[in-house]
Structure formats: structure tokens, C-alpha cells
Motif scaffolding. Structure first.
Motif, PDB file in Angstrom:
ATOM      1  N   ALA A  15       0.833  -1.209   0.000  1.00 18.78           N
ATOM      2  CA  ALA A  15       0.000   0.000   0.000  1.00 18.78           C
ATOM      3  C   ALA A  15       0.862   1.252   0.000  1.00 18.78           C
ATOM      4  N   GLU A  16       1.964   1.215   0.740  1.00 22.36           N
ATOM      5  CA  GLU A  16       2.875   2.370   0.764  1.00 22.36           C
ATOM      6  C   GLU A  16       3.481   2.594  -0.616  1.00 22.36           C
ATOM      7  N   ARG A  18       2.092   1.808  -3.466  1.00 19.04           N
ATOM      8  CA  ARG A  18       1.037   2.376  -4.300  1.00 19.04           C
ATOM      9  C   ARG A  18       0.852   3.867  -4.011  1.00 19.04           C
ATOM     10  N   CYS A  19       0.915   4.229  -2.742  1.00 12.11           N
ATOM     11  CA  CYS A  19       0.804   5.637  -2.363  1.00 12.11           C
ATOM     12  C   CYS A  19       1.982   6.443  -2.913  1.00 12.11           C
ATOM     13  N   ALA A  22       1.369   6.979  -6.555  1.00 17.19           N
ATOM     14  CA  ALA A  22       0.327   7.986  -6.749  1.00 17.19           C
ATOM     15  C   ALA A  22       0.897   9.381  -6.499  1.00 17.19           C
ATOM     16  N   LEU A  23       1.759   9.509  -5.505  1.00 18.09           N
ATOM     17  CA  LEU A  23       2.407  10.797  -5.226  1.00 18.09           C
ATOM     18  C   LEU A  23       3.310  11.203  -6.385  1.00 18.09           C
ATOM     19  N   ARG A  96      -1.941  13.365  -1.680  1.00 15.54           N
ATOM     20  CA  ARG A  96      -1.195  12.123  -1.927  1.00 15.54           C
ATOM     21  C   ARG A  96      -0.001  12.018  -0.988  1.00 15.54           C
ATOM     22  N   GLU A  99      -1.313  10.980   2.393  1.00 16.10           N
ATOM     23  CA  GLU A  99      -1.683   9.559   2.352  1.00 16.10           C
ATOM     24  C   GLU A  99      -0.441   8.682   2.430  1.00 16.10           C
ATOM     25  N   TRP A 100       0.594   9.061   1.683  1.00 11.90           N
ATOM     26  CA  TRP A 100       1.841   8.291   1.681  1.00 11.90           C
ATOM     27  C   TRP A 100       2.494   8.314   3.067  1.00 11.90           C
ATOM     28  N   MET A 103       0.547   6.113   5.451  1.00 12.92           N
ATOM     29  CA  MET A 103       0.784   4.696   5.182  1.00 12.92           C
ATOM     30  C   MET A 103       2.182   4.301   5.648  1.00 12.92           C
TER      31      MET A 103
END
Length: 147
Positions: A15-16, A18-19, A22-23, A96, A99-100, A103
Motif C-alpha cells: 500500500a505504501e 502504491r501511495c 500515486a504521489l 497524496r 496519504e503516503w 501509510m
């Protein structure tokens, strides 16, 4: 429980990642939006300079003057819309990033739990080994004193 934490840890790593991706994508989008805004502003400045130079030289009739004025206004409007897009993308980048970071914090917390669990298991194994060594030494001592 350890298997569950290990699975959770791997899921958080994924998940990290993916974050982080996305960032990176949001930052790339921001760069693109800013480059487009710069290009629009530059294009507007070039047309404004041409309009001014041609107007000062008397090369423009009323219709051409109106076309220049209209086109420069359209460029200004497009630059303003692009600027608003830049602001929205900046907000997306910040979201983003948060979120990162969240996570990453969750992943580190689970990893810390796993490390502490592993340390406790290692300490327990060390104590058991020491206990066995002590018992062996005691038996060896007793066996020697009997002989």
C-alpha cells in the motif's frame, strides 16, 4: 499472531508503494500543468508584444486590432484556467503526500511491533539456552563430585 502481523506488514508495504507511485504521478501532473501554464503565459506575452509593436508601427487596421485583442484575452483566460488547474493539482499532490506519510507511519508501526516480538523471542531463546547450559554444568558438577 506473528503470521498475521507479517501479512499485514507486507500489505502495508504494498500500500505504501502504491501511495508513493500515486504521489509521483501527482507530482508529474503538477509539473506538466505548470509547464503548460508557463507556455500559455509566454505565448500571451509574445502576442502582446507583437500587437504592441505592430500597433506602434501602424500596421494594424481596426479588424486586425480586434483580432489581436480577442486572441490575447482568450490566452489570458486559458492561462487563468490553467492556473486554477495548477492549484487543484497542488492540492492533489499534498493529499497524496499525506496519504503516503500516513501509510509509511502505519508500516513502520507494524514493523516495530514485529521487531519487538522478534527481540522478545530471541531473549526467550537466549534464556532457555542459558538455562540448559546451567543445567548441563550442574549435572556435570554433580557427576564429577559423585565419582
Amino acid at each position: 499472531m506473528s503470521k498475521g502481523l507479517e501479512l499485514l506488514s507486507q500489505q502495508l508495504v504494498d500500500a505504501e508503494q502504491r501511495c508513493a507511485m500515486a504521489l509521483a504521478k501527482a507530482r508529474q501532473d503538477l509539473k506538466l500543468f505548470m509547464e503548460q501554464q508557463e507556455a500559455l503565459n509566454h505565448y500571451r506575452e509574445v502576442y502582446l508584444q507583437q500587437w504592441t509593436e505592430r500597433g506602434l508601427q501602424g500596421e494594424l487596421n481596426a479588424q486586425q486590432n480586434g483580432h489581436y485583442h480577442s486572441f490575447i484575452n482568450k490566452l489570458q483566460s486559458a492561462a487563468q484556467q490553467q492556473y486554477e488547474g495548477v492549484l487543484q493539482v497542488r492540492q492533489a499532490v499534498e493529499l497524496r503526500k499525506q496519504e503516503w506519510l500516513a501509510m509509511q507511519q502505519r508500516r513502520k508501526a507494524v514493523e516495530l511491533l514485529l521487531e519487538k516480538k522478534a527481540e522478545r523471542a530471541r531473549q526467550k531463546a537466549d534464556r532457555q539456552e542459558q538455562k540448559m547450559l546451567d543445567e548441563f554444568a550442574m549435572r556435570d558438577y554433580l557427576n564429577r563430585s559423585v565419582l
